[in-house]
Design a protein around this motif. Structure first.
Motif, PDB file in Angstrom:
ATOM      1  N   PHE A 193      -9.792  17.640  -6.411  1.00 37.02           N
ATOM      2  CA  PHE A 193      -8.617  18.197  -5.761  1.00 37.02           C
ATOM      3  C   PHE A 193      -7.979  17.145  -4.857  1.00 37.02           C
ATOM      4  O   PHE A 193      -8.675  16.457  -4.111  1.00 37.02           O
ATOM      5  CB  PHE A 193      -8.979  19.395  -4.873  1.00 37.02           C
ATOM      6  N   ASP A 194      -6.664  17.052  -4.925  1.00 34.05           N
ATOM      7  CA  ASP A 194      -5.894  16.239  -3.985  1.00 34.05           C
ATOM      8  C   ASP A 194      -4.768  17.113  -3.439  1.00 34.05           C
ATOM      9  O   ASP A 194      -3.590  16.901  -3.747  1.00 34.05           O
ATOM     10  CB  ASP A 194      -5.343  14.992  -4.684  1.00 34.05           C
ATOM     11  N   PRO A 195      -5.118  18.137  -2.625  1.00 40.45           N
ATOM     12  CA  PRO A 195      -4.078  19.021  -2.093  1.00 40.45           C
ATOM     13  C   PRO A 195      -3.184  18.282  -1.114  1.00 40.45           C
ATOM     14  O   PRO A 195      -3.562  17.238  -0.567  1.00 40.45           O
ATOM     15  CB  PRO A 195      -4.880  20.121  -1.392  1.00 40.45           C
ATOM     16  N   VAL A 219     -13.771  14.731 -16.314  1.00 44.32           N
ATOM     17  CA  VAL A 219     -13.162  14.968 -15.014  1.00 44.32           C
ATOM     18  C   VAL A 219     -12.034  15.985 -15.158  1.00 44.32           C
ATOM     19  O   VAL A 219     -11.181  15.853 -16.049  1.00 44.32           O
ATOM     20  CB  VAL A 219     -12.595  13.663 -14.406  1.00 44.32           C
ATOM     21  N   LEU A 220     -12.016  16.979 -14.278  1.00 41.25           N
ATOM     22  CA  LEU A 220     -10.918  17.931 -14.194  1.00 41.25           C
ATOM     23  C   LEU A 220     -10.161  17.672 -12.905  1.00 41.25           C
ATOM     24  O   LEU A 220     -10.691  17.896 -11.819  1.00 41.25           O
ATOM     25  CB  LEU A 220     -11.445  19.370 -14.212  1.00 41.25           C
ATOM     26  N   ASP A 221      -8.924  17.173 -13.022  1.00 41.02           N
ATOM     27  CA  ASP A 221      -8.064  16.927 -11.869  1.00 41.02           C
ATOM     28  C   ASP A 221      -7.181  18.161 -11.698  1.00 41.02           C
ATOM     29  O   ASP A 221      -6.255  18.393 -12.482  1.00 41.02           O
ATOM     30  CB  ASP A 221      -7.211  15.678 -12.112  1.00 41.02           C
ATOM     31  N   CYS A 222      -7.459  18.944 -10.659  1.00 40.96           N
ATOM     32  CA  CYS A 222      -6.777  20.224 -10.474  1.00 40.96           C
ATOM     33  C   CYS A 222      -5.394  20.089  -9.848  1.00 40.96           C
ATOM     34  O   CYS A 222      -4.634  21.071  -9.827  1.00 40.96           O
ATOM     35  CB  CYS A 222      -7.639  21.140  -9.606  1.00 40.96           C
ATOM     36  N   THR A 223      -5.077  18.942  -9.308  1.00 39.19           N
ATOM     37  CA  THR A 223      -3.796  18.723  -8.625  1.00 39.19           C
ATOM     38  C   THR A 223      -3.221  17.401  -9.130  1.00 39.19           C
ATOM     39  O   THR A 223      -3.193  16.409  -8.397  1.00 39.19           O
ATOM     40  CB  THR A 223      -3.999  18.692  -7.101  1.00 39.19           C
ATOM     41  N   LEU A 224      -2.716  17.396 -10.331  1.00 40.14           N
ATOM     42  CA  LEU A 224      -2.407  16.161 -11.047  1.00 40.14           C
ATOM     43  C   LEU A 224      -1.333  15.314 -10.378  1.00 40.14           C
ATOM     44  O   LEU A 224      -1.462  14.091 -10.307  1.00 40.14           O
ATOM     45  CB  LEU A 224      -1.986  16.498 -12.482  1.00 40.14           C
ATOM     46  N   GLY A 225      -0.247  15.939  -9.891  1.00 35.98           N
ATOM     47  CA  GLY A 225       0.833  15.165  -9.299  1.00 35.98           C
ATOM     48  C   GLY A 225       1.377  14.146 -10.281  1.00 35.98           C
ATOM     49  O   GLY A 225       1.681  14.466 -11.431  1.00 35.98           O
ATOM     50  N   VAL A 245      -8.874  15.847 -17.817  1.00 33.76           N
ATOM     51  CA  VAL A 245      -7.885  16.920 -17.945  1.00 33.76           C
ATOM     52  C   VAL A 245      -7.186  17.061 -16.604  1.00 33.76           C
ATOM     53  O   VAL A 245      -7.835  17.121 -15.557  1.00 33.76           O
ATOM     54  CB  VAL A 245      -8.555  18.253 -18.336  1.00 33.76           C
ATOM     55  N   GLY A 246      -5.848  17.089 -16.625  1.00 32.19           N
ATOM     56  CA  GLY A 246      -5.079  17.214 -15.390  1.00 32.19           C
ATOM     57  C   GLY A 246      -4.243  18.477 -15.383  1.00 32.19           C
ATOM     58  O   GLY A 246      -3.609  18.821 -16.390  1.00 32.19           O
ATOM     59  N   LEU A 247      -4.226  19.163 -14.242  1.00 33.41           N
ATOM     60  CA  LEU A 247      -3.489  20.413 -14.084  1.00 33.41           C
ATOM     61  C   LEU A 247      -2.453  20.261 -12.980  1.00 33.41           C
ATOM     62  O   LEU A 247      -2.755  19.731 -11.910  1.00 33.41           O
ATOM     63  CB  LEU A 247      -4.439  21.563 -13.722  1.00 33.41           C
ATOM     64  N   GLU A 248      -1.236  20.728 -13.220  1.00 30.13           N
ATOM     65  CA  GLU A 248      -0.183  20.689 -12.209  1.00 30.13           C
ATOM     66  C   GLU A 248       0.610  21.985 -12.268  1.00 30.13           C
ATOM     67  O   GLU A 248       1.117  22.358 -13.324  1.00 30.13           O
ATOM     68  CB  GLU A 248       0.748  19.494 -12.447  1.00 30.13           C
ATOM     69  N   VAL A 249       0.737  22.673 -11.140  1.00 31.68           N
ATOM     70  CA  VAL A 249       1.389  23.979 -11.114  1.00 31.68           C
ATOM     71  C   VAL A 249       2.896  23.876 -10.943  1.00 31.68           C
ATOM     72  O   VAL A 249       3.632  24.758 -11.404  1.00 31.68           O
ATOM     73  CB  VAL A 249       0.770  24.864 -10.016  1.00 31.68           C
ATOM     74  N   SER A 250       3.398  22.841 -10.294  1.00 34.67           N
ATOM     75  CA  SER A 250       4.837  22.689 -10.098  1.00 34.67           C
ATOM     76  C   SER A 250       5.490  22.353 -11.443  1.00 34.67           C
ATOM     77  O   SER A 250       5.189  21.314 -12.032  1.00 34.67           O
ATOM     78  CB  SER A 250       5.140  21.569  -9.096  1.00 34.67           C
ATOM     79  N   PRO A 251       6.390  23.199 -11.952  1.00 36.62           N
ATOM     80  CA  PRO A 251       6.963  22.955 -13.285  1.00 36.62           C
ATOM     81  C   PRO A 251       7.651  21.603 -13.413  1.00 36.62           C
ATOM     82  O   PRO A 251       7.465  20.907 -14.423  1.00 36.62           O
ATOM     83  CB  PRO A 251       7.963  24.105 -13.454  1.00 36.62           C
TER      84      PRO A 251
END
Length: 270
Positions: free
Chosen positions: A190-192, A108-114, A133-139
Motif C-alpha cells: 500500500f502507498d496511500p 506482489v499485489l500493489d493496491c495503490t498503483l498510481g 498486479v497493480g490496482l488503482e481506484v481512480s478512473p
C-alpha cells in the motif's frame, strides 16, 4: 459530464487534430465514460464553455488531464523507476525492496498503483518468473497508467520490459482483497496518500489531488495479511501516525529519507 471526485471533465483534442487523433479521442471518451467535444480555442476556454473543471486532451504524443483554473495537469510517466532500478543493479539497493524482502519469482499485489513507479521496480526485481498486479481506484489515473504501461517506451529497455509485465486493473483494492485467495501473493503493498505532503515533490501534486484520499484502515490490513504469504508493506511519510494505529512489526527508513516503509508480517493462520 463525467465526475472525477467532484471534478466534471470532458475529452477533447489538440487544436488541429488529425482523423487518427479524433478517433483516439473518441476511444478515450468511451474508456472514461466522458463526453467528447471539439476544441473551442484554449483549454480554459473549452472548459468554461462546457461548464467543467477539467479536460482530457488527446494530443499527438500523449494524453494529458488539465485543470486550467487550478494550474493542474497530469500525464503518465514512470517517475523515478529507472533511477531506482539503476541503484539496485549497482548494489545500492532500494528501501522498498528491502522492506518487501523481494526475490526473483515473487508475487506482489500493489493496491495503490498510481503511476506504477513502485510496481515497475518490483516487476524488475521479481523478473519473468514473478508476478506484479497493480490496482488503482481512480478512473482517470487508472486508465492513463494502464495505457502508459502498455505503450510508454523508456530509454532503458529494462524499464520498458518491467512495465509490460505489470497486470494493471481499475478497481477498489478492498473489493479485490475480499475476493482473493489466502496467500495469493508473497507481498501486499500500500502507498496511500500521505497524511502530510512531502516538501519538494511538486510532481506528486496532481496524484495527490486526483487520487483516492480515503486512507488505509485496519480492516483492509487484516484482509491484506490474509492474502499475503510473507508480509504487508505500507509506504508513508516519516512520522506518520499509521504505524501506531496499524501496529506495524518493523519500520524501514530514517528521517533523512522522509519516507518510511512499515512492515506487518502475514497472518498465515488466517
Amino acid at each position: 459530464m463525467r465526475q472525477l471526485a467532484n471534478r466534471p471533465f470532458i475529452v477533447t483534442t489538440s487544436r488541429r487534430p488529425t482523423d487518427a487523433q479524433w478517433a483516439d479521442a473518441a476511444h478515450w471518451a468511451e474508456r472514461l465514460d466522458a463526453p467528447l467535444v471539439a476544441r473551442r480555442g484554449g483549454i480554459a476556454t473549452t472548459c468554461e464553455f462546457h461548464g467543467v473543471v477539467g479536460a482530457v486532451v488527446v494530443g499527438a504524443d500523449r494524453v494529458t488531464y488539465h485543470e486550467p483554473a487550478n494550474d493542474l495537469q497530469y500525464f503518465y510517466h514512470p517517475g523515478m523507476a529507472r533511477v531506482r532500478m539503476q541503484s539496485i543493479r549497482r548494489g545500492r539497493g532500494d528501501p522498498m525492496v528491502t522492506a518487501m524482502r523481494l526475490q526473483p519469482g515473487d508475487g506482489v499485489l500493489d493496491c495503490t498503483l498510481g503511476r506504477a513507479s513502485d510496481a515497475i521496480v518490483a516487476a524488475h526485481v521479481v523478473g519473468d518468473a514473478g508476478r506484479v498486479v497493480g490496482l488503482e481506484v481512480s478512473p482517470l489515473i487508472a486508465q492513463l497508467t494502464i495505457h502508459g504501461l502498455a505503450t510508454y517506451n523508456d530509454d532503458s529497455p529494462r524499464v520498458t520490459a518491467a512495465m509490460r509485465r505489470i497486470e494493471a486493473h481499475q478497481t477498489d483494492y478492498r473489493l479485490y482483497l475480499s475476493r482473493a485467495d489466502g496467500g495469493a501473493f508473497d507481498v501486499v503493498y500500500f502507498d496511500p496518500i500521505f497524511h502530510a505532503a512531502v516538501e519538494g515533490s511538486e510532481q506528486m501534486v496532481a496524484l495527490r489531488e486526483l487520487g483516492d484520499s480515503s486512507g488505509l484502515d485496519s480492516e483492509a490490513v487484516t484482509e491484506a495479511r490474509r492474502v499475503a504469504r510473507r508480509c504487508v508493506v505500507i509506504k508513508q511519510r516519516y512520522g506518520t501516525p499509521l504505524w501506531e494505529q496499524l501496529g506495524v512489526d518493523t519500520v524501514i527508513g530514517n528521517p533523512s529519507t522522509r519516507v518510511q516503509y512499515g512492515v506487518i508480517e502475514a497472518d498465515r493462520e488466517a
